[in-house]
Design a protein around this motif. Sequence first.
Motif, short mmCIF file in Angstrom:
data_model
loop_
_atom_site.label_atom_id
_atom_site.label_comp_id
_atom_site.label_asym_id
_atom_site.label_seq_id
_atom_site.Cartn_x
_atom_site.Cartn_y
_atom_site.Cartn_z
N ALA A 16 0.57 30.56 -25.36
CA ALA A 16 1.69 30.92 -26.04
C ALA A 16 2.43 32.25 -25.18
N GLU A 17 1.59 33.24 -24.79
CA GLU A 17 2.26 34.29 -24.34
C GLU A 17 2.50 34.25 -22.92
N LEU A 18 2.30 33.20 -22.16
CA LEU A 18 2.80 33.28 -20.93
C LEU A 18 4.06 32.74 -20.61
N GLY A 19 4.85 33.80 -20.03
CA GLY A 19 6.45 33.51 -20.08
C GLY A 19 7.20 34.14 -21.42
N ASP A 20 6.43 34.61 -22.09
CA ASP A 20 7.01 35.36 -23.43
C ASP A 20 7.76 36.59 -23.13
N LYS A 21 8.63 36.85 -23.93
CA LYS A 21 9.41 38.20 -23.74
C LYS A 21 8.65 39.51 -23.37
N THR A 22 7.22 39.40 -24.15
CA THR A 22 6.40 40.42 -24.01
C THR A 22 6.00 40.59 -22.76
N GLN A 23 5.62 39.52 -22.11
CA GLN A 23 5.36 39.44 -20.87
C GLN A 23 6.06 39.94 -19.74
N PHE A 24 7.40 39.76 -20.09
CA PHE A 24 8.76 39.93 -19.01
C PHE A 24 9.03 41.38 -19.27
N ALA A 25 8.65 42.00 -20.39
CA ALA A 25 9.01 43.47 -20.72
C ALA A 25 7.66 44.07 -19.70
N ALA A 26 6.53 43.55 -19.96
CA ALA A 26 5.56 44.55 -19.08
C ALA A 26 5.96 44.40 -17.77
N PHE A 27 6.57 43.19 -17.16
CA PHE A 27 6.74 43.08 -15.73
C PHE A 27 7.80 44.07 -15.43
N ALA A 29 8.56 46.86 -17.03
CA ALA A 29 7.99 48.36 -17.03
C ALA A 29 7.34 48.78 -15.78
N SER A 30 6.40 47.80 -15.32
CA SER A 30 5.62 47.96 -14.30
C SER A 30 6.18 48.02 -12.94
N SER A 31 7.09 47.30 -13.00
CA SER A 31 8.28 47.34 -11.45
C SER A 31 8.88 48.48 -11.53
N GLN A 32 9.04 49.27 -12.78
CA GLN A 32 10.12 50.64 -12.63
C GLN A 32 9.04 52.04 -12.71
N SER A 33 7.60 51.63 -12.43
CA SER A 33 6.87 52.77 -12.76
C SER A 33 5.55 52.74 -11.66
N LYS A 34 5.10 53.89 -11.13
CA LYS A 34 3.97 53.74 -10.41
C LYS A 34 2.76 53.79 -10.97
N SER A 35 2.75 54.06 -12.35
CA SER A 35 1.57 53.96 -13.35
C SER A 35 1.26 52.91 -13.88
N THR A 36 0.59 51.97 -12.87
CA THR A 36 0.22 50.63 -13.48
C THR A 36 -0.65 50.66 -14.53
N LEU A 37 -1.85 51.52 -14.33
CA LEU A 37 -2.94 51.74 -15.39
C LEU A 37 -2.29 52.08 -16.72
N SER A 38 -1.64 52.84 -16.88
CA SER A 38 -0.78 53.46 -17.96
C SER A 38 -0.15 52.17 -18.82
N ILE A 39 0.67 51.52 -17.90
CA ILE A 39 1.13 50.44 -18.67
C ILE A 39 0.45 49.29 -18.87
N LEU A 40 -0.65 49.03 -18.07
CA LEU A 40 -1.55 48.03 -18.68
C LEU A 40 -2.40 48.47 -19.79
N LEU A 41 -2.83 49.50 -19.86
CA LEU A 41 -3.43 50.14 -21.33
C LEU A 41 -2.45 49.91 -22.47
N VAL A 43 0.03 47.98 -22.79
CA VAL A 43 0.39 46.46 -23.27
C VAL A 43 -1.06 46.04 -24.03
N ILE A 44 -2.22 46.53 -23.51
CA ILE A 44 -3.26 45.97 -24.09
C ILE A 44 -3.42 46.49 -25.59
#
Length: 92
Positions: A16-27, A29-41, A43-44
């Motif tokens: 259900a979450e694949l391709g969801d707007k949440t996944q696109f928001a995470a995508f 955010a991570s494309s605009q930042s060098k802090s991948t770990l912060s974004i991953l944490l 999102v989790i």
Amino acid sequence: MDFKVFITTFVTIFLAELGDKTQFAAFAASSQSKSTLSILLAVIAALSLAGAIGVFAGKVLGEYVKPETMRYIVGPLFIAMGCWYLFKSPQS
């Protein structure tokens, strides 16, 4: 722990979450930042909190409403939300 329930729930939520707007928001955010770990944490944590609210609210509601009745309430609400997202006017 009931592993059949765990696997069924995991697969259902994962698909259900694949391709969801949440996944696109995470995508985004991570494309605009060098802090991948912060974004991953973040999102989790956000998805965990949202899931926990759903689980505990469902547990409380389940004590007052039969599962069959819940299905008739939640199904149309899910469809209504989908239609609302599909037909709402785009914001400029």
